[in-house]
Design a protein around this motif. Structure first.
Motif, PDB file in Angstrom:
ATOM      1  N   THR A   1       0.942  -1.021   0.063  1.00  0.00           N
ATOM      2  CA  THR A   1       0.003   0.039  -0.150  1.00  0.00           C
ATOM      3  C   THR A   1       0.785   1.143  -0.032  1.00  0.00           C
ATOM      4  O   THR A   1       2.140   1.274   0.236  1.00  0.00           O
ATOM      5  CB  THR A   1      -1.025  -0.145   1.364  1.00  0.00           C
ATOM      6  OG1 THR A   1      -0.326   0.380   2.487  1.00  0.00           O
ATOM      7  CG2 THR A   1      -1.606  -1.247   1.478  1.00  0.00           C
TER       8      THR A   1
ATOM      9  N   SER B   1       0.957   3.388   2.477  1.00  0.00           N
ATOM     10  CA  SER B   1       1.396   3.454   3.772  1.00  0.00           C
ATOM     11  C   SER B   1       2.429   2.582   4.151  1.00  0.00           C
ATOM     12  O   SER B   1       2.786   2.749   5.275  1.00  0.00           O
ATOM     13  CB  SER B   1       0.216   3.559   4.611  1.00  0.00           C
ATOM     14  OG  SER B   1      -0.924   4.611   3.972  1.00  0.00           O
TER      15      SER B   1
ATOM     16  N   ASP C   1      -6.901  -7.785   8.436  1.00  0.00           N
ATOM     17  CA  ASP C   1      -8.132  -7.730   9.019  1.00  0.00           C
ATOM     18  C   ASP C   1      -8.939  -8.679   7.754  1.00  0.00           C
ATOM     19  O   ASP C   1      -9.406  -7.772   6.990  1.00  0.00           O
ATOM     20  CB  ASP C   1      -9.184  -6.664   9.444  1.00  0.00           C
ATOM     21  CG  ASP C   1     -10.583  -7.140  10.089  1.00  0.00           C
ATOM     22  OD1 ASP C   1     -11.024  -8.270   9.585  1.00  0.00           O
ATOM     23  OD2 ASP C   1     -11.090  -6.199  10.718  1.00  0.00           O
TER      24      ASP C   1
ATOM     25  N   THR D   1     -12.536  -7.291   6.784  1.00  0.00           N
ATOM     26  CA  THR D   1     -12.885  -6.107   6.149  1.00  0.00           C
ATOM     27  C   THR D   1     -11.719  -5.674   4.990  1.00  0.00           C
ATOM     28  O   THR D   1     -11.845  -4.679   4.410  1.00  0.00           O
ATOM     29  CB  THR D   1     -12.481  -4.695   7.243  1.00  0.00           C
ATOM     30  OG1 THR D   1     -11.194  -4.966   7.689  1.00  0.00           O
ATOM     31  CG2 THR D   1     -13.501  -5.017   8.463  1.00  0.00           C
TER      32      THR D   1
ATOM     33  N   GLU E   1      -8.695  -4.763   5.299  1.00  0.00           N
ATOM     34  CA  GLU E   1      -8.083  -3.617   5.810  1.00  0.00           C
ATOM     35  C   GLU E   1      -6.339  -4.070   6.615  1.00  0.00           C
ATOM     36  O   GLU E   1      -6.490  -5.224   6.970  1.00  0.00           O
ATOM     37  CB  GLU E   1      -8.644  -2.619   6.785  1.00  0.00           C
ATOM     38  CG  GLU E   1      -9.983  -1.848   6.134  1.00  0.00           C
ATOM     39  CD  GLU E   1     -10.456  -1.193   7.163  1.00  0.00           C
ATOM     40  OE1 GLU E   1     -10.832   0.206   6.905  1.00  0.00           O
ATOM     41  OE2 GLU E   1     -10.839  -1.816   8.227  1.00  0.00           O
TER      42      GLU E   1
ATOM     43  N   LEU F   1      -4.155  -3.016   9.546  1.00  0.00           N
ATOM     44  CA  LEU F   1      -4.329  -2.250  10.716  1.00  0.00           C
ATOM     45  C   LEU F   1      -2.719  -2.010  11.331  1.00  0.00           C
ATOM     46  O   LEU F   1      -1.915  -2.973  11.274  1.00  0.00           O
ATOM     47  CB  LEU F   1      -5.053  -2.931  11.679  1.00  0.00           C
ATOM     48  CG  LEU F   1      -6.506  -3.442  11.417  1.00  0.00           C
ATOM     49  CD1 LEU F   1      -6.985  -4.096  12.509  1.00  0.00           C
ATOM     50  CD2 LEU F   1      -7.278  -2.486  10.829  1.00  0.00           C
TER      51      LEU F   1
ATOM     52  N   CYS G   1      -0.503   0.765  14.361  1.00  0.00           N
ATOM     53  CA  CYS G   1      -0.442   1.783  15.270  1.00  0.00           C
ATOM     54  C   CYS G   1       0.925   2.653  15.580  1.00  0.00           C
ATOM     55  O   CYS G   1       1.852   1.959  14.933  1.00  0.00           O
ATOM     56  CB  CYS G   1      -0.842   1.498  16.767  1.00  0.00           C
ATOM     57  SG  CYS G   1       0.278   0.096  17.331  1.00  0.00           S
TER      58      CYS G   1
ATOM     59  N   SER H   1      -8.239  -3.431  17.697  1.00  0.00           N
ATOM     60  CA  SER H   1      -7.377  -2.272  18.307  1.00  0.00           C
ATOM     61  C   SER H   1      -6.116  -2.504  18.835  1.00  0.00           C
ATOM     62  O   SER H   1      -6.098  -3.779  19.651  1.00  0.00           O
ATOM     63  CB  SER H   1      -8.422  -1.429  19.026  1.00  0.00           C
ATOM     64  OG  SER H   1      -8.884  -2.241  20.205  1.00  0.00           O
TER      65      SER H   1
ATOM     66  N   ASN I   1      -6.397  -2.148   2.193  1.00  0.00           N
ATOM     67  CA  ASN I   1      -6.321  -0.775   2.344  1.00  0.00           C
ATOM     68  C   ASN I   1      -5.905  -0.541   3.637  1.00  0.00           C
ATOM     69  O   ASN I   1      -6.093  -1.463   4.578  1.00  0.00           O
ATOM     70  CB  ASN I   1      -7.865  -0.372   2.243  1.00  0.00           C
ATOM     71  CG  ASN I   1      -8.516  -0.529   1.158  1.00  0.00           C
ATOM     72  OD1 ASN I   1      -8.025  -0.220  -0.106  1.00  0.00           O
ATOM     73  ND2 ASN I   1      -9.687  -1.195   0.960  1.00  0.00           N
ATOM     74  N   PHE I   2      -4.795   0.465   3.888  1.00  0.00           N
ATOM     75  CA  PHE I   2      -4.526   0.564   5.214  1.00  0.00           C
ATOM     76  C   PHE I   2      -5.242   1.657   5.898  1.00  0.00           C
ATOM     77  O   PHE I   2      -5.780   2.559   5.400  1.00  0.00           O
ATOM     78  CB  PHE I   2      -2.867   1.445   4.959  1.00  0.00           C
ATOM     79  CG  PHE I   2      -2.012   1.607   6.338  1.00  0.00           C
ATOM     80  CD1 PHE I   2      -1.282   0.594   6.548  1.00  0.00           C
ATOM     81  CD2 PHE I   2      -2.320   2.708   6.886  1.00  0.00           C
ATOM     82  CE1 PHE I   2      -0.649   0.599   7.572  1.00  0.00           C
ATOM     83  CE2 PHE I   2      -1.409   2.828   8.044  1.00  0.00           C
ATOM     84  CZ  PHE I   2      -0.575   1.809   8.501  1.00  0.00           C
ATOM     85  N   ARG I   3      -5.350   1.057   7.289  1.00  0.00           N
ATOM     86  CA  ARG I   3      -6.475   1.921   7.932  1.00  0.00           C
ATOM     87  C   ARG I   3      -5.437   2.565   9.192  1.00  0.00           C
ATOM     88  O   ARG I   3      -4.691   1.955  10.031  1.00  0.00           O
ATOM     89  CB  ARG I   3      -7.574   1.122   8.618  1.00  0.00           C
ATOM     90  CG  ARG I   3      -8.531   2.004   9.372  1.00  0.00           C
ATOM     91  CD  ARG I   3      -9.577   1.070  10.154  1.00  0.00           C
ATOM     92  NE  ARG I   3      -8.983   0.554  11.475  1.00  0.00           N
ATOM     93  CZ  ARG I   3      -9.627  -0.541  11.873  1.00  0.00           C
ATOM     94  NH1 ARG I   3     -10.903  -0.939  11.356  1.00  0.00           N
ATOM     95  NH2 ARG I   3      -9.259  -1.143  12.826  1.00  0.00           N
TER      96      ARG I   3
END
Length: 491
Positions: free
Chosen positions: A215, A217, A266, A269, A271, A273, A275, A330, A489-491
């Motif tokens: 991606t 990111s 994930d 979804t 995505e 994830l 942090c 999370s 997709n990067f979240r």
């Protein structure tokens, strides 16, 4: 007692007369020691399900005879005019089943030029604990730049059957690596393809999809996967790597990260994830692994250095961050350092927790994270109940120990080692008891020991599997050669 002595004397006289009539007198020499054998199966602990332990004696002989005697029941005699034992599989299986939790007493004799050598017997211990169906690994020939023939294969532990999961003969010039299964379950698999048709295969409960994991990111495609116990999430690292060649004779190559981060995919979804604690410009983060309860994510973290100039100063610690799967994936806000290896001039790689949550085994080397090239690399065990670490001296050798994997019941460990010749990685298996003590490891059995003398392939990333991998090779080939890729997709 006197009658027994007379009978014994008669047997001796008869044996002498028979030998004399044959014209080939045989003299027996008592060696006074156990034989030197390859592979070294003396005093190892094995599962009931393991294939026959065929071996050879490391001396010159024309005939070898071996007797396996069970401590509980039964015996098995094999022999002949050949260099190795050829143990019949069905008889071997019956003998192991009859002595589960007991021992085999192994007596070996060799013969040449009318002289028989009788060796002291040795023991093979039979564990009461089951082992998984098999192991999956990559077979790869030596090389640094060009992808020669390679593939991901599965091997049944009960016999000698090896089947390809995927081979690069389907797609010339490709590399396949980073195979991973959810707690050994082959129905949930992640597998990476590199090259012109690159992508990541993710198989979940019969659905196979091919992803483009790069991606805007992230610094690279996703590698080094580890499944969440729920099967919904897969942790990866994204690594920008470089090869560095040494000028010293005793070192060959180093693989280093220029940058790296940890992400979690994930599957629900689509995505990726992450942090700030797992995606920091000031640190290299790599080799993620979820805890068995799914509430923590282990990973390795090192202070970022200038590469390649400071590559020998890169040292990784073992860290942990909280993960909440019920909240959609999370992360916690704080990072715990479980093993601060850098303070003692060491570096951690490949953290692998046991599935019962009791222990974690990791590789410790002098620097860096590509420990397969480090002769000093050893396996260490972290007791997660006491936070105490110790070297697995029962397993380690004077050469490289690197990648490792737990069986689904946490009673067995398979790991790769270069202890045979210092050049090729071979798979070894050891029993691990409830206190974290390991048995003497044994080399994966083959039909003949000469297999390991003749093969030019290394066994990379051995992973336990609980059943055969039911991957449809033709379907995988069609997906790989097509231009269709799902995007993350990067979240």
């Amino acid at each position: 007692m006197r009658i027994n002595n007379y009978i014994s004397a008669i047997y001796v006289v008869c044996a002498f007369l028979l030998t004399s009539c044959s014209g080939s007198p045989v003299t027996t020499e008592i060696a006074g020691k156990s034989p030197v054998i390859f592979p070294d199966y003396k005093d190892v602990t094995i599962p009931v399900e393991i294939a026959p332990l065929n071996f050879r004696v490391e001396t010159d002989y024309a005939r070898m005879d071996v007797v396996f005697e069970g401590s509980m029941s039964g015996s098995l005699r094999v022999g002949g005019n050949r260099e190795t034992t050829r143990i019949p599989e069905k008889a071997w299986r019956r003998l192991l089943e009859a002595n589960r939790g007991g021992d085999l007493r192994v007596s070996v004799s060799t013969k040449k030029n009318g002289r028989r050598t009788q060796y002291e017997p040795f023991l093979i211990h039979i564990s009461p604990h089951q082992i998984d169906y098999g192991i999956a690994y990559r077979l790869i020939a030596p090389g640094y730049e060009v992808f020669s023939k390679m593939g991901i294969y599965e091997r049944s532990l009960a016999d000698f059957r090896q089947q390809p999961v995927i081979e690069n003969t389907l797609l010339t010039g490709t590399c396949m690596n980073c195979h991973s299964f959810r707690e050994g379950d082959p129905s949930q698999m992640s597998l990476h393809i590199r090259g012109a048709h690159g992508g990541t295969i993710i198989s979940r409960d019969g659905e196979l999809a091919l992803y483009d994991t790069k991606t805007d990111s992230t610094v690279s495609n996703c590698v080094y996967p580890y499944w969440h116990p729920s099967g919904r999430f897969v942790a990866y690292s994204v690594n920008e790597t470089r090869q560095v060649f040494h000028a010293r004779r005793d070192k060959r190559i180093e693989v280093v990260d220029v940058s790296s981060d940890v992400v979690v995919f994930d599957a629900k979804t689509g995505e990726l994830l992450s942090c700030p604690q797992l995606k920091s410009g000031g640190s290299f983060e790599t080799f993620p692994a979820f805890s068995p309860d799914g509430k923590s994510l282990y990973f390795c973290s090192a202070e970022a250095k200038d590469i390649p100039g400071e590559y020998s100063e890169v040292r990784y610690n073992l860290c942990r961050i909280a993960f909440d799967s019920e909240a959609g994936g999370s992360f916690g806000v704080s990072v715990d350092t479980l093993v601060n290896a850098s303070t003692s001039g060491k570096s951690v790689s490949f953290p692998r927790p046991s599935y019962d949550g009791r222990f974690l085994i990791y590789t410790l080397s002098d620097y860096g994270n590509f420990s397969i090239w480090h002769e000093e690399a050893d396996l260490w065990l972290l007791d997660l109940a006491t936070d105490e670490s110790r070297p697995l001296a029962e397993i380690n050798s004077s050469d490289t120990e690197s990648y490792h994997s737990w069986s689904s019941n946490s009673r067995w460990l398979v790991f790769s080692s270069r202890r045979i010749d210092g050049l090729y990685t071979r798979p070894f298996i050891a029993a691990i008891d409830e206190q974290g003590r390991a048995s003497k490891p044994f080399l994966l059995p083959q039909r003949t020991p000469s297999y390991y003398d003749e093969t030019l392939f290394s066994f990379n990333v051995p992973e336990f599997i609980t059943a055969p991998v039911k991957a449809n090779i033709s379907v995988m080939e069609k997906k790989i050669v097509s231009s269709e890729r799902r995007r993350m997709n990067f979240r």
